[in-house]
Design a protein around this motif. Structure first.
Motif, short mmCIF file in Angstrom:
data_model
loop_
_atom_site.label_atom_id
_atom_site.label_comp_id
_atom_site.label_asym_id
_atom_site.label_seq_id
_atom_site.Cartn_x
_atom_site.Cartn_y
_atom_site.Cartn_z
N GLY A 581 0.85 -1.19 0.00
CA GLY A 581 0.00 0.00 0.00
C GLY A 581 0.88 1.24 0.00
N LYS A 582 0.26 2.39 0.18
CA LYS A 582 1.02 3.65 0.15
C LYS A 582 2.12 3.69 1.22
CE LYS A 582 -2.34 6.53 0.49
NZ LYS A 582 -2.99 7.84 0.72
N PRO A 583 1.87 3.27 2.45
CA PRO A 583 2.96 3.33 3.44
C PRO A 583 4.19 2.54 3.01
CG PRO A 583 0.85 2.99 4.54
CD PRO A 583 0.59 2.85 3.08
N ALA A 584 3.95 1.37 2.37
CA ALA A 584 5.08 0.56 1.91
C ALA A 584 5.83 1.27 0.79
CB ALA A 584 4.59 -0.80 1.45
N LEU A 585 5.10 1.94 -0.10
CA LEU A 585 5.76 2.68 -1.18
C LEU A 585 6.58 3.83 -0.60
CD1 LEU A 585 6.26 3.30 -4.16
CD2 LEU A 585 4.15 4.66 -4.16
N LEU A 589 10.59 4.33 -1.01
CA LEU A 589 11.15 5.54 -1.61
C LEU A 589 12.14 6.22 -0.68
CD1 LEU A 589 7.95 6.99 -3.30
CD2 LEU A 589 9.96 6.08 -4.46
N LEU A 590 11.90 6.11 0.62
CA LEU A 590 12.80 6.73 1.60
C LEU A 590 13.97 5.81 1.95
CD1 LEU A 590 10.10 8.27 3.95
CD2 LEU A 590 11.60 9.50 2.37
N GLY A 591 14.04 4.65 1.29
CA GLY A 591 15.16 3.75 1.52
C GLY A 591 15.00 2.84 2.72
N HIS A 592 13.76 2.75 3.26
CA HIS A 592 13.52 1.90 4.43
C HIS A 592 12.92 0.56 3.99
CE1 HIS A 592 14.46 5.53 6.47
NE2 HIS A 592 13.28 6.10 6.33
N GLY A 593 13.62 -0.15 3.18
CA GLY A 593 13.13 -1.43 2.69
C GLY A 593 13.11 -1.46 1.17
N THR A 594 13.08 -2.67 0.63
CA THR A 594 13.07 -2.88 -0.82
C THR A 594 11.77 -3.54 -1.21
OG1 THR A 594 15.48 -3.16 -0.82
CG2 THR A 594 14.27 -3.94 -2.76
N PRO A 595 11.06 -3.00 -2.20
CA PRO A 595 9.80 -3.61 -2.60
C PRO A 595 10.03 -4.91 -3.37
CG PRO A 595 10.35 -1.83 -4.08
CD PRO A 595 11.40 -1.82 -3.00
N GLU A 596 8.95 -5.63 -3.61
CA GLU A 596 9.00 -6.83 -4.44
C GLU A 596 9.14 -6.41 -5.90
OE1 GLU A 596 5.85 -10.24 -5.89
OE2 GLU A 596 5.64 -9.40 -3.87
N ILE A 597 10.19 -6.86 -6.57
CA ILE A 597 10.49 -6.42 -7.94
C ILE A 597 10.53 -7.62 -8.86
CG2 ILE A 597 12.14 -5.23 -9.44
CD1 ILE A 597 13.20 -3.79 -6.95
#
Length: 623
Positions: A581-585, A589-597
């Motif tokens: 969701g938006k919090p994860a994005l 974006l702030l570098g606090h984790g890597t999304p599923e790519i």
């Protein structure tokens, strides 16, 4: 810090004001004290970590007669604005004033309380609600929050009076004018870094309080520095004449877009015979273009809304109150007050257009512009926050833009290049300092500041230029009736003497960013792309939100990031990103984790690698 003595020229000007302005009229002091119930003692509010986010007690020095280091009209205005505590407007409507630059208002309904404009930050809003409950409301629940308009001092403290959970559960309505969230984002996110840096100058947040320092802002005393948040409205007001019943209280709305804020509204409470004018009628001449930067406001529309308010509500109102300052009671006084405020903005608009159509430039109009005697004598029309000088230039800018038509001014050198040429032409930095010292001693501080600006932009570390420039700005501050001019001058002097103080207030908190729509988040990314570094990149990226099932196609080409809703297409996308969701994005974006790519794993890092970071400490008074 030792301050240079007030010059004879400034002192003489102040003495003249003391004899020509109506200081014997104490009506404002009587109105500001009317309905007083209780103060907060001490009026010092802290965050959970112990950091002070508001200290109204620091203005205790304002008692007594004005010192020579402060314009006497500004001293009077600051004395009024520094009054703090809980006040009764009428039975059933209460205000807490002096807890922030703005007021918070509590309207009692059938089962709870409606909160109007919950200040800038969580901590001060919570303290205001606690003071109200202690002396009036008990545990009366908050049933609604009304945002009068889209400036942060009217919504940022919302989490101090309610919660997202209560709003989501339908226990609290959040009411705002049409376009509210779009304009919140435009002001606090898109251009937020630059505006906040300049706001540090405008409000003098880091300046010492005292007769030689910050004495207020004209619209209030200062801005609180706690947590800023927003809750997206659940009820949008779109039309003048719209009527809603909120917790048993009938409210009639009047739209006022493009006035003091791009999204703003007035409203009337029939059962209380009370009119709220938001920020379009306060006890100061307001800004048509705020010095921190914003869109130029429309004084013609502003005056029109005031006329409409007079015609629609004036005869039915026993009290008018606003999001700043103190109320006015009595139908005759209300009619005169609103009419003078209307005449102020209409006169600024109409006379500037008359003069620009005679070929005068904005600067020329500002020098010759005079208000009618009735407006000059009205304390609430004087320029403590806005000013005739910069409002006239704003009207000129609104209609004709930055260029005054003189071809020699179409393509000048930028400030530093211009400064070196001026300084050389005047005989070098040392000679400029000599000339500036002569101007300073003659009381011509405007000319001294002009040429010292060139000297410092030529040689930023020249001790003579830098020191005299600071002294000059200080004298301009001492003479300024306008609080924001005073704060700009003193902030410049402070940075010349002690270095850049940065941005003291941050409005783009996670609590605010989390309320942005995906489209607004992607827009905020687009303005961070370092165009030259991204010229040769051509990327296509699908971003899918697992919680909503919505996908956005992001494309980067020619340094431009474009987004659109579209089904995911692995065949045409270089990569796909899936977030919960938006919090994860936001976290990614702030570098606090890597999304599923999926797809090319380097695309996400490449995109993040061309995102620039705003500078909260850019130079203003030096190159």
């Amino acid at each position: 810090m030792k301050h240079r003595p007030v010059s004879a020229a400034v002192e003489a000007a102040h003495n003249a004001h003391l004899t020509t302005l109506p200081f014997g009229d104490t009506t404002d002091f009587e109105d500001a004290d009317r309905g007083f119930i209780a103060a907060l003692e001490p009026c010092v509010i802290t965050a959970a970590d112990g950091r002070v986010v508001w200290d109204n007690d620091s203005y205790g020095f304002l008692a007594g007669e004005p010192p020579t280091s402060v314009h006497p009209a500004l001293w009077r205005q600051s004395q009024l604005a520094a009054k703090q505590g809980l006040y009764e407007v009428v039975d059933g409507i209460y205000q807490v004033r002096g807890f922030d630059i703005s007021n918070v208002t509590f309207v009692e309904g059938d089962t709870g309380v409606i909160v109007i404009d919950p200040l800038i930050s969580t901590e001060v809003a919570a303290a205001a609600l606690a003071l109200y409950r202690r002396h009036r409301g008990g545990e009366r629940p908050v049933t609604a929050v009304i945002y009068t308009h889209s400036h942060v001092d009217h919504f940022g403290g919302v989490l101090g009076v309610t919660s997202q959970a209560d709003v989501d559960a339908g226990r609290v309505a959040v009411i705002a004018p049409e376009g509210f969230i779009d304009h919140v984002v435009a002001e606090n996110v898109y251009a937020g870094a630059a505006m906040l840096r300049r706001a540090g100058y405008m409000y003098g947040t880091t300046l010492a309080r005292g007769p030689y320092g910050q004495v207020g802002c004209g619209l209030g005393q200062n801005t609180s520095t706690g947590e800023v948040a927003v809750i997206v409205p659940t009820v949008t007001i779109s039309d003048t004449g719209e009527t809603h019943v909120v917790d048993g209280v009938q409210i009639e709305f009047q739209m006022a877009p493009g006035s003091e804020a791009p999204a703003e509204m007035h409203f009337y409470f029939p059962q209380f015979r009370a009119l709220c004018m938001a920020e379009n009628a306060t006890h100061t001449q307001h800004n048509l273009l705020t010095l921190r930067g914003a869109l130029v406001r429309d004084p013609r529309a502003w005056a029109g809304y005031l006329t409409e308010a007079i015609d629609t509500f004036g005869g039915r109102s026993d009290v008018v109150f606003a999001s700043h300052h103190w109320p006015i009671w009595g139908s005759e006084r209300i009619a005169e007050y609103l009419a003078l405020q209307r005449d102020l903005y209409a006169y600024l608009h109409d006379q500037t257009l008359r003069l620009l159509n005679q070929g005068h430039t904005g600067a020329e109009i500002a020098e010759q512009f005079r208000l009618p005697p009735a407006l000059e004598r009205a304390w609430h029309a004087r320029g403590y926050y806005g000013s005739v000088s910069h409002n006239v230039k704003a009207v000129y800018q609104r209609y004709l833009g930055w260029f005054d038509g003189n071809p020699a001014r179409l393509w000048p050198h930028p400030p530093q290049a211009l400064a070196t040429r001026y300084t050389a032409a005047l005989g070098g930095v040392d000679r400029v300092v000599e000339l500036a010292a002569e101007a300073f001693n003659d009381g011509d501080f405007r000319w001294a500041a002009t040429i010292l600006d060139h000297a410092v932009f030529t040689d930023p570390e020249h001790p003579g230029a830098r020191g005299l420039y600071a002294d000059t700005l200080e004298q301009l501050a001492y003479g300024a009736e306008n609080a924001t001019w005073r704060n700009f001058f003193l902030s410049g002097a402070t940075e010349l003497r002690g270095g850049v103080f940065g941005t003291p207030v941050q409005a783009t908190s996670m609590a605010l960013l989390s309320q942005l729509s995906p489209e607004q988040l992607f827009d905020s990314l687009a303005i961070r792309v370092d165009g030259p570094h991204a010229w040769d990149l051509e990327l296509a990226l699908d971003v899918s939100f697992a919680d909503t099932g919505v996908n956005y196609r992001l494309t980067l080409r020619n340094g431009v990031l474009v987004h659109r809703k579209a089904p995911p297409d692995p065949d045409s996308a270089h990569a796909g990103v899936t977030v919960a969701g938006k919090p994860a994005l936001l976290a990614a974006l702030l570098g606090h984790g890597t999304p599923e790519i999926s797809g090319d794993q380097s695309v996400w890092a490449t995109l993040r690698g061309v995102l620039d970071t705003a500078d909260p400490g850019f130079n203003i008074v030096t190159p």
